[in-house]
Design an enzyme around this catalytic site. Sequence first.
Site: not given
Lengths: 486, 484
Positions: A76, A151, A175
Amino acid sequence: MHDKTLVQLARALDAGEFSSRELTQHLLGRIDRLDGELNSFITVTFDQALAAADAADAIRAKGNAGPLTGLPLALKDIFCTRGVKTSCGSKMLDSFVSPYDATVVEKLRAAGTVSLGKTNMDEFAMGSSNENSHYGPVHNPWDLTAVPGGSSGGSAAAVAAGLVPAAMGTDTGGSIRQPAAFCGITGLKPTYGRVSRYGMIAYASSLDQAGPMARTAEDCALLLSAIAGHDLRDSTFVARGVPDYSGELTAPLSGLKIGLPREYFGDGLDPAVEKATREAIAVFESLGASVREVSLPHTHYAIPAYYVIAPAEASSNLSRFDGVRFGHRCDNPADLIDLYKRSRAEGFGDEVKRRILIGTHTLSEGFFDAYYKKAQQVRRLIRQDFLDAFEEVDVLMGPASPTPAFDLGANKDPVSMYLQDIYTIAVNLAGIPGISVPAGFVGDRPVGLQILGSHFTEARLLNVAHQFQQATDWHRRRPAFAEENA
Amino acid sequence: MQWETVIGLEVHVQLATRSKIFSGASTAFGAEPNSQACAVDLGLPGVLPVLNEAAVAMAVQFGLAIHADIPEVSVFDRKNYFYPDLPKGYQTSQMYHPIVGAGEVEITLDDGSTKRIRVHHAHLEEDAGKSLHEDFHGMTGVDLNRAGTPLLEIVSEPDLRSAKEAAAYLKAIHSIVTYLGISDGNMAEGSMRCDVNVSVRPRGQEAYGTRAEIKNVNSFRFVERAIAFEVERQVELIEDGGKVVQETRLFDPDRDETRSMRTKEEANDYRYFPCPDLLPVVLDQAYVDHLRSNLPELPAEKRARFEHELGLSAYDASVLSATREMADFFEEAKNVCGDAKQAANWVQGELSGALNRESLPITHSPVSARQLGELIARVMDDTINGKAAKQVFQALWNGQGARADDIIEAQGLKQVTDSGAIEAMIDQVIEESPAQVAQYRDAEPDKRGKMIGYFVGQVMKASRGTANPQQVNQLLKEKLDALC
């Protein structure tokens, strides 16, 4: 190749079916061909990936391979990676190349993994749909008109689409678990303090936690073993031995006591999601577990408490993005105040600005006691709810999200968007671990089952999830998008 | 109307840790800009603070030295504001649960009396960086070497009643922290600076007047001057029918005045909240006890011991205990020579004089305490006389020898006490001074005492200062009187 799990890939590499370089090239090729539609990557590190694959192949040739040597994955874009753009999904950091590696990155590098790049995400990890990225929304590979969840949506979509076998995500209010559910993969949020936060760009420091996202619980166990463990650079990191997560996967579930929180099956839960969830829980009963209803009475305070605490911390954490030392700076500032105002106005997106404003307000003189302090009190009650529940049962189960993935652009109201995280947020407030596993479909959109345990029971959660995956095949389903492009 | 001044001080002391309070970067002074700022000090995305245990120990030592409460738990908070030299956009400090609770500091006033000043609390925090305005045309440079340097902020109660008391308090703090070795106390380098809260009220009134805060005053003298100016300004203002407004002011030493920086209305809302990146600091009793048992002798105790055990005068005891360096120097010299009074005289006399002439701190004295002690010992055992001792001191100062004995030997300064040798010199002088001898003989007996000085001088000269003056006097008198 792209269909295999990490464990299967490791076996194939060991057997010499292909090299890490071949595997890496194959996946880079898929990213090249398919990610235009998905938008799951912000940065693809072609050259570094091939160099790392070659190094891994050399290690394997010498017979020194560890369990992760040569295995590809993605990070990420919230994890600082030396020499690579680390944007956190924000225009603010579009020009930021980190001079150092996050601890998680360091550990994965040391384990011999091959990072293919940095995945797309909601800006500064604020969002439940991945529509808040400066780099545009990510598309759900099960249905390109749907969101992948946020996210860590880029990580989830990349794994689901077979661009990488696994990816690292972070979870502040759900997330990892919610996008894992929306994309039909397995995502683990470890106990707060289990994985170092050093080098992870902070959203809400007391809630953020990194964790693995992969196809199976078995793969998550492998990755957690690599990223958990000692780090003197994070003071909130809990110094505690790392169990053998992979070794405990096969323990039988007979005698397992499962609690179903009444509050997780109430209003707002999509009936189809509830049906899938209850069917999944029935599988556990067939495996010898017992089920009973429990109550987490302060659940309905979780979202308000979270939306006080998280923005308060965020408003402070994001102050460093001021245009002075790194990141976006406005052109020709008239003076210092103008520099701050315009750099931040131009660099941050709407959701980030909204949360900074909320946080600044709730910490202000005269409001601190009414909001922040009160929210911390609520947080203690929520934590106590879980501790009480775990006196009675071993794990809690429920849906990861009240609905399956919704359509891109469908959810425009911030408050209704915040309700997406209703089943995941309390877990972060309490600091306990949680995992989401694929547990069915509503139409062609996946449903995730969330399994929660008390602090530092990751091994148990992985064991429970793995046994479920031995008995079901939801996690083996692949989106048509990935199969058509095989 | 009679006015009373009310003063409270917030003293910032830079702690002498080798590395910063939340990172491993060095705290050394004077390095190239931004060469001592690591990722943590720069506030790069993702970095986290790790508390330096040495800073905690130093803060606790200070607390113990002022007999303060040491709470079991203290908490770091974030103080949020934007400033270019504040890299994270907040300062990590302690607002609600400081590491040191209430204590007190004794100050000595000019008349020798003492007064206790209450300390409200002391807390740990990180320093910010430095904005540089020179050398940047129309721009500002930022040096973050200082960012993250550990500070102990010591907040007094408004117990001080004059500029002199404030300066005495500052000196007392300076003395304590340097004795503890937790700060170098170097005000010129910013290791110690203070914010001064000043208000005035009619004498006898209980309620405090409105106060002004003077920021960042960095010398004992400036503290006195800033307060003197501010008191006069406030009194004049009120007497002219005006009102003091609560505000932050700046002291300009060049113009010797304070100027308004910002008023209360413009003040920041710092939005303090507990820093989620740091756990509360929990001190167990054993740790505090360990620090307590290792506390050095503090200035007040030392002064008392010098006076009562070593028999020094109150004045000498207070001068020699003023700084730890001075006290240590004195004590070593005393131990080497074995006489406190002699050591006190030499340290305050010859040594301090020489240091003052060359503006050297005692730590940079060319003559070490051991060298001085050895020199004093030679005076005390009559190896040299007082005059030669000054010569030896000068030679040591100039580096002409490592030890007093070597210099005495090399320069032939050993006192001549052999009466035969002295007699020979006396005979020589008498023989070469017929006129003076005649004068002496002709003088009234009660005037002769004064006239002997000439002969003493001549003999000492002949001995190059090494003859024992008492012997010379004695023998000369005998011989001259025999001639009468």
